[in-house]
Design a protein around this motif. Structure first.
Motif, PDB file in Angstrom:
ATOM      1  N   ARG A   6     -13.307  73.388  -6.883  1.00  0.00           N
ATOM      2  CA  ARG A   6     -12.928  74.042  -8.150  1.00  0.00           C
ATOM      3  C   ARG A   6     -11.603  73.449  -8.648  1.00  0.00           C
ATOM      4  NH1 ARG A   6      -9.966  77.978 -10.245  1.00  0.00           N
ATOM      5  NH2 ARG A   6      -8.770  78.261  -8.342  1.00  0.00           N
ATOM      6  N   LEU A   7     -10.637  73.326  -7.729  1.00  0.00           N
ATOM      7  CA  LEU A   7      -9.332  72.770  -8.111  1.00  0.00           C
ATOM      8  C   LEU A   7      -9.465  71.316  -8.545  1.00  0.00           C
ATOM      9  CD1 LEU A   7      -7.125  74.258  -5.232  1.00  0.00           C
ATOM     10  CD2 LEU A   7      -6.908  74.759  -7.674  1.00  0.00           C
ATOM     11  N   TYR A   8     -10.245  70.561  -7.783  1.00  0.00           N
ATOM     12  CA  TYR A   8     -10.420  69.132  -8.096  1.00  0.00           C
ATOM     13  C   TYR A   8     -10.976  68.961  -9.516  1.00  0.00           C
ATOM     14  CZ  TYR A   8     -12.306  64.404  -7.978  1.00  0.00           C
ATOM     15  OH  TYR A   8     -12.607  63.112  -8.275  1.00  0.00           O
ATOM     16  N   ALA A   9     -11.995  69.764  -9.839  1.00  0.00           N
ATOM     17  CA  ALA A   9     -12.608  69.644 -11.168  1.00  0.00           C
ATOM     18  C   ALA A   9     -11.575  69.898 -12.266  1.00  0.00           C
ATOM     19  CB  ALA A   9     -13.773  70.637 -11.283  1.00  0.00           C
ATOM     20  N   ARG A  10     -10.706  70.883 -12.073  1.00  0.00           N
ATOM     21  CA  ARG A  10      -9.682  71.192 -13.081  1.00  0.00           C
ATOM     22  C   ARG A  10      -8.614  70.101 -13.152  1.00  0.00           C
ATOM     23  NH1 ARG A  10      -8.657  75.990 -15.338  1.00  0.00           N
ATOM     24  NH2 ARG A  10      -7.442  74.657 -16.707  1.00  0.00           N
TER      25      ARG A  10
ATOM     26  N   ASN B 102      -8.734  67.063 -12.203  1.00  0.00           N
ATOM     27  CA  ASN B 102      -9.298  65.777 -12.604  1.00  0.00           C
ATOM     28  C   ASN B 102      -9.315  65.608 -14.124  1.00  0.00           C
ATOM     29  OD1 ASN B 102     -10.315  63.337 -11.779  1.00  0.00           O
ATOM     30  ND2 ASN B 102     -12.454  64.002 -11.936  1.00  0.00           N
ATOM     31  N   GLU B 103      -9.228  66.707 -14.853  1.00  0.00           N
ATOM     32  CA  GLU B 103      -9.188  66.621 -16.322  1.00  0.00           C
ATOM     33  C   GLU B 103      -7.860  66.038 -16.800  1.00  0.00           C
ATOM     34  OE1 GLU B 103      -9.854  70.616 -17.674  1.00  0.00           O
ATOM     35  OE2 GLU B 103     -11.824  70.715 -16.713  1.00  0.00           O
ATOM     36  N   HIS B 104      -6.813  66.114 -15.955  1.00  0.00           N
ATOM     37  CA  HIS B 104      -5.468  65.730 -16.396  1.00  0.00           C
ATOM     38  C   HIS B 104      -4.837  64.636 -15.557  1.00  0.00           C
ATOM     39  CE1 HIS B 104      -5.663  69.332 -18.846  1.00  0.00           C
ATOM     40  NE2 HIS B 104      -6.042  69.980 -17.764  1.00  0.00           N
ATOM     41  N   LEU B 105      -5.404  64.367 -14.374  1.00  0.00           N
ATOM     42  CA  LEU B 105      -4.761  63.437 -13.432  1.00  0.00           C
ATOM     43  C   LEU B 105      -5.746  62.370 -12.995  1.00  0.00           C
ATOM     44  CD1 LEU B 105      -3.078  66.159 -11.151  1.00  0.00           C
ATOM     45  CD2 LEU B 105      -1.890  64.661 -12.759  1.00  0.00           C
ATOM     46  N   PRO B 106      -5.225  61.237 -12.495  1.00  0.00           N
ATOM     47  CA  PRO B 106      -6.133  60.243 -11.903  1.00  0.00           C
ATOM     48  C   PRO B 106      -6.907  60.883 -10.739  1.00  0.00           C
ATOM     49  CG  PRO B 106      -3.879  59.406 -12.035  1.00  0.00           C
ATOM     50  CD  PRO B 106      -3.827  60.847 -12.409  1.00  0.00           C
TER      51      PRO B 106
ATOM     52  N   ALA C 244      -5.726  63.857  -8.153  1.00  0.00           N
ATOM     53  CA  ALA C 244      -6.365  65.172  -8.253  1.00  0.00           C
ATOM     54  C   ALA C 244      -6.951  65.571  -6.904  1.00  0.00           C
ATOM     55  CB  ALA C 244      -7.458  65.136  -9.321  1.00  0.00           C
ATOM     56  N   ALA C 245      -7.605  64.634  -6.230  1.00  0.00           N
ATOM     57  CA  ALA C 245      -8.238  64.941  -4.938  1.00  0.00           C
ATOM     58  C   ALA C 245      -7.182  65.276  -3.891  1.00  0.00           C
ATOM     59  CB  ALA C 245      -9.084  63.763  -4.482  1.00  0.00           C
ATOM     60  N   LYS C 246      -6.080  64.502  -3.898  1.00  0.00           N
ATOM     61  CA  LYS C 246      -5.043  64.762  -2.883  1.00  0.00           C
ATOM     62  C   LYS C 246      -4.452  66.169  -3.091  1.00  0.00           C
ATOM     63  CE  LYS C 246      -0.747  63.049  -0.884  1.00  0.00           C
ATOM     64  NZ  LYS C 246      -0.501  64.415  -0.494  1.00  0.00           N
ATOM     65  N   LEU C 247      -4.133  66.485  -4.345  1.00  0.00           N
ATOM     66  CA  LEU C 247      -3.549  67.796  -4.632  1.00  0.00           C
ATOM     67  C   LEU C 247      -4.519  68.932  -4.292  1.00  0.00           C
ATOM     68  CD1 LEU C 247      -1.671  67.509  -8.051  1.00  0.00           C
ATOM     69  CD2 LEU C 247      -0.765  68.375  -5.878  1.00  0.00           C
TER      70      LEU C 247
END
Ligand code: SAM
Length: 275
Positions: A243-247, A249-253, A257-260
Protein backbone atom coordinates in the motif's frame (compact mmCIF):
# COMPACT_ATOMS: atom_id res chain seq x y z
CA UNK A 1 0.92 -21.64 51.25
CA UNK A 2 -0.54 -24.23 53.67
CA UNK A 3 -4.28 -24.76 53.08
CA UNK A 4 -6.48 -23.13 55.73
CA UNK A 5 -8.48 -26.36 56.21
CA UNK A 6 -8.36 -29.96 55.09
CA UNK A 7 -11.48 -29.46 52.96
CA UNK A 8 -11.48 -28.96 49.18
CA UNK A 9 -13.70 -27.12 46.76
CA UNK A 10 -13.85 -29.51 43.78
CA UNK A 11 -14.72 -27.81 40.48
CA UNK A 12 -16.34 -30.64 38.52
CA UNK A 13 -17.06 -30.71 34.78
CA UNK A 14 -20.32 -32.43 33.75
CA UNK A 15 -21.39 -33.72 30.29
CA UNK A 16 -22.40 -31.35 27.47
CA UNK A 17 -24.81 -33.93 26.08
CA UNK A 18 -23.59 -37.49 26.44
CA UNK A 19 -23.94 -38.85 29.99
CA UNK A 20 -21.05 -41.22 29.33
CA UNK A 21 -18.76 -38.20 29.60
CA UNK A 22 -19.19 -37.90 33.39
CA UNK A 23 -15.87 -39.42 34.47
CA UNK A 24 -15.58 -42.08 37.20
CA UNK A 25 -13.60 -39.58 39.30
CA UNK A 26 -16.31 -36.93 38.86
CA UNK A 27 -18.93 -39.47 40.01
CA UNK A 28 -16.81 -40.39 43.04
CA UNK A 29 -16.28 -36.75 44.06
CA UNK A 30 -19.97 -35.87 43.59
CA UNK A 31 -20.95 -38.90 45.68
CA UNK A 32 -18.64 -38.12 48.60
CA UNK A 33 -18.69 -34.32 49.11
CA UNK A 34 -20.91 -32.77 51.81
CA UNK A 35 -22.90 -30.77 49.23
CA UNK A 36 -22.90 -29.84 45.54
CA UNK A 37 -23.30 -26.21 44.48
CA UNK A 38 -25.30 -26.30 41.24
CA UNK A 39 -26.50 -23.63 38.83
CA UNK A 40 -29.94 -25.27 38.54
CA UNK A 41 -30.60 -27.84 41.28
CA UNK A 42 -33.43 -29.50 39.37
CA UNK A 43 -31.30 -29.98 36.26
CA UNK A 44 -28.32 -31.32 38.23
CA UNK A 45 -30.66 -33.45 40.37
CA UNK A 46 -31.78 -35.23 37.21
CA UNK A 47 -28.18 -35.84 36.16
CA UNK A 48 -27.24 -37.18 39.62
CA UNK A 49 -30.24 -39.48 39.79
CA UNK A 50 -29.02 -41.24 36.62
CA UNK A 51 -25.89 -42.17 38.59
CA UNK A 52 -27.67 -42.97 41.86
CA UNK A 53 -25.99 -40.01 43.60
CA UNK A 54 -28.04 -38.47 46.44
CA UNK A 55 -25.68 -35.73 47.71
CA UNK A 56 -27.53 -32.59 48.88
CA UNK A 57 -27.70 -29.76 46.33
CA UNK A 58 -27.40 -26.00 46.87
CA UNK A 59 -28.37 -23.38 44.28
CA UNK A 60 -25.48 -21.18 43.17
CA UNK A 61 -26.15 -18.92 40.21
CA UNK A 62 -25.27 -15.45 38.93
CA UNK A 63 -27.95 -13.83 41.11
CA UNK A 64 -26.99 -15.26 44.50
CA UNK A 65 -23.33 -16.18 44.11
CA UNK A 66 -21.89 -13.01 45.65
CA UNK A 67 -24.31 -13.27 48.57
CA UNK A 68 -23.69 -16.92 49.47
CA UNK A 69 -19.99 -17.29 48.63
CA UNK A 70 -19.05 -16.23 52.18
CA UNK A 71 -21.28 -18.86 53.76
CA UNK A 72 -19.89 -21.57 51.50
CA UNK A 73 -16.31 -20.57 52.30
CA UNK A 74 -17.19 -20.78 56.01
CA UNK A 75 -18.35 -24.38 55.48
CA UNK A 76 -15.13 -25.19 53.64
CA UNK A 77 -13.07 -23.62 56.43
CA UNK A 78 -15.04 -25.71 58.93
CA UNK A 79 -13.78 -28.82 57.13
CA UNK A 80 -16.64 -29.72 54.74
CA UNK A 81 -15.60 -30.48 51.16
CA UNK A 82 -17.93 -29.15 48.47
CA UNK A 83 -18.31 -29.60 44.71
CA UNK A 84 -19.20 -26.91 42.18
CA UNK A 85 -20.96 -27.84 38.94
CA UNK A 86 -22.84 -25.92 36.25
CA UNK A 87 -25.69 -27.09 34.02
CA UNK A 88 -23.27 -28.50 31.45
CA UNK A 89 -19.55 -28.60 30.79
CA UNK A 90 -16.90 -26.84 32.82
CA UNK A 91 -17.98 -24.40 35.55
CA UNK A 92 -16.75 -20.79 35.18
CA UNK A 93 -16.52 -21.14 31.36
CA UNK A 94 -19.42 -18.84 30.39
CA UNK A 95 -21.00 -20.16 33.59
CA UNK A 96 -21.20 -19.13 37.27
CA UNK A 97 -18.56 -19.98 39.85
CA UNK A 98 -15.83 -17.38 39.49
CA UNK A 99 -16.79 -15.46 42.64
CA UNK A 100 -16.94 -18.60 44.77
CA UNK A 101 -13.59 -19.86 43.48
CA UNK A 102 -12.01 -16.46 44.06
CA UNK A 103 -13.40 -16.27 47.61
CA UNK A 104 -12.28 -19.82 48.42
CA UNK A 105 -8.76 -19.16 47.12
CA UNK A 106 -8.58 -15.86 48.99
CA UNK A 107 -9.49 -17.73 52.20
CA UNK A 108 -6.69 -20.24 51.59
CA UNK A 109 -9.06 -23.12 50.77
CA UNK A 110 -7.77 -25.78 48.38
CA UNK A 111 -9.59 -25.56 45.02
CA UNK A 112 -9.08 -28.56 42.74
CA UNK A 113 -10.43 -29.33 39.25
CA UNK A 114 -12.10 -32.52 38.07
CA UNK A 115 -11.71 -31.82 34.34
CA UNK A 116 -14.09 -33.07 31.67
CA UNK A 117 -16.31 -31.77 28.90
CA UNK A 118 -16.05 -28.19 27.68
CA UNK A 119 -17.92 -27.26 24.49
CA UNK A 120 -15.22 -24.83 23.29
CA UNK A 121 -12.41 -27.38 23.61
CA UNK A 122 -14.50 -30.23 22.21
CA UNK A 123 -15.36 -28.02 19.21
CA UNK A 124 -11.76 -26.96 18.61
CA UNK A 125 -10.65 -30.58 18.75
CA UNK A 126 -12.77 -31.47 15.69
CA UNK A 127 -12.70 -28.17 13.75
CA UNK A 128 -9.45 -28.61 11.85
CA UNK A 129 -8.61 -24.93 12.35
CA UNK A 130 -5.25 -23.82 13.77
CA UNK A 131 -5.61 -24.24 17.53
CA UNK A 132 -2.09 -23.64 18.82
CA UNK A 133 -3.43 -20.16 19.67
CA UNK A 134 -7.10 -19.42 20.13
CA UNK A 135 -9.16 -16.64 21.66
CA UNK A 136 -12.24 -17.67 23.63
CA UNK A 137 -14.85 -14.93 23.29
CA UNK A 138 -17.80 -16.70 24.93
CA UNK A 139 -21.19 -15.20 24.00
CA UNK A 140 -21.34 -12.12 21.80
CA UNK A 141 -23.48 -9.21 23.04
CA UNK A 142 -27.20 -9.75 22.38
CA UNK A 143 -27.76 -6.26 20.92
CA UNK A 144 -26.82 -5.96 17.24
CA UNK A 145 -24.83 -2.71 17.53
CA UNK A 146 -22.70 -3.97 20.43
CA UNK A 147 -22.19 -7.32 18.69
CA UNK A 148 -20.98 -5.64 15.49
CA UNK A 149 -18.63 -3.40 17.43
CA UNK A 150 -17.14 -6.39 19.29
CA UNK A 151 -16.63 -8.27 16.01
CA UNK A 152 -14.99 -5.22 14.38
CA UNK A 153 -12.50 -5.07 17.23
CA UNK A 154 -11.65 -8.75 16.65
CA UNK A 155 -11.13 -8.43 12.87
CA UNK A 156 -7.33 -8.22 13.12
CA UNK A 157 -6.95 -10.98 15.74
CA UNK A 158 -4.57 -13.65 14.43
CA UNK A 159 -5.55 -16.54 16.74
CA UNK A 160 -8.60 -18.71 15.99
CA UNK A 161 -11.72 -17.07 17.46
CA UNK A 162 -14.15 -19.21 19.47
CA UNK A 163 -17.72 -18.07 20.21
CA UNK A 164 -20.68 -19.65 22.00
CA UNK A 165 -23.99 -19.09 20.26
CA UNK A 166 -27.65 -19.95 20.75
CA UNK A 167 -30.23 -21.09 18.22
CA UNK A 168 -32.10 -17.80 17.99
CA UNK A 169 -29.01 -15.71 17.14
CA UNK A 170 -26.84 -18.07 15.08
CA UNK A 171 -27.90 -16.69 11.69
CA UNK A 172 -27.62 -13.01 12.73
CA UNK A 173 -24.20 -13.58 14.28
CA UNK A 174 -22.87 -15.35 11.19
CA UNK A 175 -24.20 -12.50 9.02
CA UNK A 176 -22.38 -9.98 11.22
CA UNK A 177 -19.20 -12.07 11.03
CA UNK A 178 -19.35 -11.99 7.21
CA UNK A 179 -19.43 -8.19 7.45
CA UNK A 180 -16.67 -7.90 10.05
CA UNK A 181 -14.23 -10.59 8.87
CA UNK A 182 -15.05 -10.89 5.15
CA UNK A 183 -17.03 -13.55 3.27
CA UNK A 184 -13.96 -15.68 2.54
CA UNK A 185 -12.68 -16.20 6.12
CA UNK A 186 -12.55 -19.97 6.93
CA UNK A 187 -14.81 -20.98 9.82
CA UNK A 188 -16.47 -23.98 11.47
CA UNK A 189 -19.90 -24.26 13.11
CA UNK A 190 -20.11 -27.12 15.64
CA UNK A 191 -23.66 -27.94 16.73
CA UNK A 192 -25.09 -30.29 19.37
CA UNK A 193 -21.71 -31.88 20.14
CA UNK A 194 -21.90 -35.36 21.69
CA UNK A 195 -25.69 -35.41 21.08
CA UNK A 196 -27.90 -37.21 18.57
CA UNK A 197 -27.88 -34.39 15.98
CA UNK A 198 -24.21 -33.46 16.22
CA UNK A 199 -23.04 -31.64 13.09
CA UNK A 200 -19.75 -29.93 12.31
CA UNK A 201 -19.92 -27.71 9.21
CA UNK A 202 -16.87 -26.09 7.69
CA UNK A 203 -16.42 -23.61 4.87
CA UNK A 204 -15.97 -19.89 4.43
CA UNK A 205 -18.22 -17.61 6.45
CA UNK A 206 -20.48 -16.84 3.49
CA UNK A 207 -21.06 -20.54 2.72
CA UNK A 208 -21.75 -21.30 6.39
CA UNK A 209 -24.26 -18.46 6.63
CA UNK A 210 -26.01 -19.76 3.50
CA UNK A 211 -26.09 -23.32 4.91
CA UNK A 212 -27.59 -22.17 8.21
CA UNK A 213 -30.13 -19.93 6.48
CA UNK A 214 -31.15 -22.67 4.05
CA UNK A 215 -31.85 -25.40 6.62
CA UNK A 216 -33.95 -24.71 9.73
CA UNK A 217 -32.49 -27.80 11.42
CA UNK A 218 -29.07 -26.14 11.29
CA UNK A 219 -30.44 -23.35 13.47
CA UNK A 220 -31.59 -25.71 16.24
CA UNK A 221 -29.65 -26.59 19.37
CA UNK A 222 -26.40 -25.31 20.85
CA UNK A 223 -23.48 -23.96 18.84
CA UNK A 224 -19.80 -23.21 18.96
CA UNK A 225 -18.65 -20.96 16.11
CA UNK A 226 -14.94 -20.88 15.31
CA UNK A 227 -13.34 -18.44 12.89
CA UNK A 228 -9.79 -18.70 11.64
CA UNK A 229 -7.64 -15.74 12.70
CA UNK A 230 -6.60 -12.90 10.38
CA UNK A 231 -3.55 -13.56 8.20
CA UNK A 232 -0.30 -13.75 10.12
CA UNK A 233 1.87 -10.71 10.81
CA UNK A 234 4.05 -11.24 7.72
CA UNK A 235 0.98 -11.05 5.47
CA UNK A 236 -0.15 -7.87 7.21
CA UNK A 237 3.30 -6.26 6.83
CA UNK A 238 3.49 -7.11 3.13
CA UNK A 239 -0.04 -5.72 2.57
CA UNK A 240 0.91 -2.50 4.34
CA UNK A 241 4.25 -2.32 2.45
CA UNK A 242 2.51 -2.68 -0.91
CA UNK A 243 0.00 0.00 0.00
CA UNK A 244 2.81 2.40 0.95
CA UNK A 245 4.86 1.51 -2.13
CA UNK A 246 1.93 2.26 -4.44
CA UNK A 247 1.47 5.71 -2.87
CA UNK A 248 5.16 6.64 -2.66
CA UNK A 249 5.77 5.44 -6.20
CA UNK A 250 3.51 8.24 -7.46
CA UNK A 251 6.06 10.82 -6.24
CA UNK A 252 9.44 9.07 -5.97
CA UNK A 253 11.71 6.91 -8.11
CA UNK A 254 10.67 3.22 -7.72
CA UNK A 255 13.83 2.17 -5.88
CA UNK A 256 13.47 5.00 -3.32
CA UNK A 257 9.74 4.27 -2.93
CA UNK A 258 10.46 0.57 -2.34
CA UNK A 259 13.20 1.27 0.20
CA UNK A 260 11.01 3.67 2.17
CA UNK A 261 7.96 1.39 2.04
CA UNK A 262 10.06 -1.57 3.22
CA UNK A 263 11.57 0.49 6.08
CA UNK A 264 8.20 1.82 7.21
CA UNK A 265 6.25 -1.45 6.98
CA UNK A 266 8.92 -3.94 8.01
CA UNK A 267 8.19 -6.05 4.89
CA UNK A 268 11.06 -7.36 2.75
CA UNK A 269 11.74 -4.96 -0.16
CA UNK A 270 11.43 -7.59 -2.90
CA UNK A 271 7.93 -8.61 -1.64
CA UNK A 272 6.63 -5.15 -2.52
CA UNK A 273 6.89 -5.27 -6.29
CA UNK A 274 4.56 -8.23 -6.89
CA UNK A 275 0.72 -8.39 -6.87
N1 SAM B 1 -19.62 -24.27 30.73
C1 SAM B 1 -20.01 -24.78 29.44
C2 SAM B 1 -18.79 -25.40 28.74
O1 SAM B 1 -17.85 -25.80 29.41
O2 SAM B 1 -18.80 -25.52 27.52
C3 SAM B 1 -20.66 -23.70 28.58
C4 SAM B 1 -21.89 -23.10 29.19
S1 SAM B 1 -22.66 -21.89 28.21
C5 SAM B 1 -23.89 -21.28 29.30
C6 SAM B 1 -23.65 -22.81 27.09
C7 SAM B 1 -23.16 -22.67 25.65
O3 SAM B 1 -22.11 -23.60 25.41
C8 SAM B 1 -24.21 -23.00 24.61
O4 SAM B 1 -25.03 -21.87 24.32
C9 SAM B 1 -23.37 -23.37 23.41
O5 SAM B 1 -22.86 -22.21 22.78
C10 SAM B 1 -22.21 -24.10 24.10
N2 SAM B 1 -22.52 -25.54 24.18
C11 SAM B 1 -22.86 -26.23 25.29
N3 SAM B 1 -23.07 -27.53 24.97
C12 SAM B 1 -22.87 -27.65 23.64
C13 SAM B 1 -22.93 -28.74 22.72
N4 SAM B 1 -23.27 -29.96 23.12
N5 SAM B 1 -22.63 -28.49 21.42
C14 SAM B 1 -22.29 -27.26 21.01
N6 SAM B 1 -22.22 -26.19 21.84
C15 SAM B 1 -22.51 -26.39 23.13
Amino acid sequence: MMPASSATLHVVATPIGNLGDLSPRAQEVLRTVAAICAEDTRHTGQLLSQFGIATPLLALHDHNEEAIAGRLVARLLAGESLALVSDAGTPLVSDPGFRLVRAARAAGVRVSPVPGACAAIAALSVAGLPSDRFVFEGFLPAKAAARRERLQRLAGETGTLVFYESSHRIADSLADMVQAFGAARPAVVARELTKLFETVLDGDLEALLAAVQADGNQRKGEFVVMVQGAGDDEDAKVAEGRRLYARLNEHLPPSTAAKLAADLSGAPRKALYGG
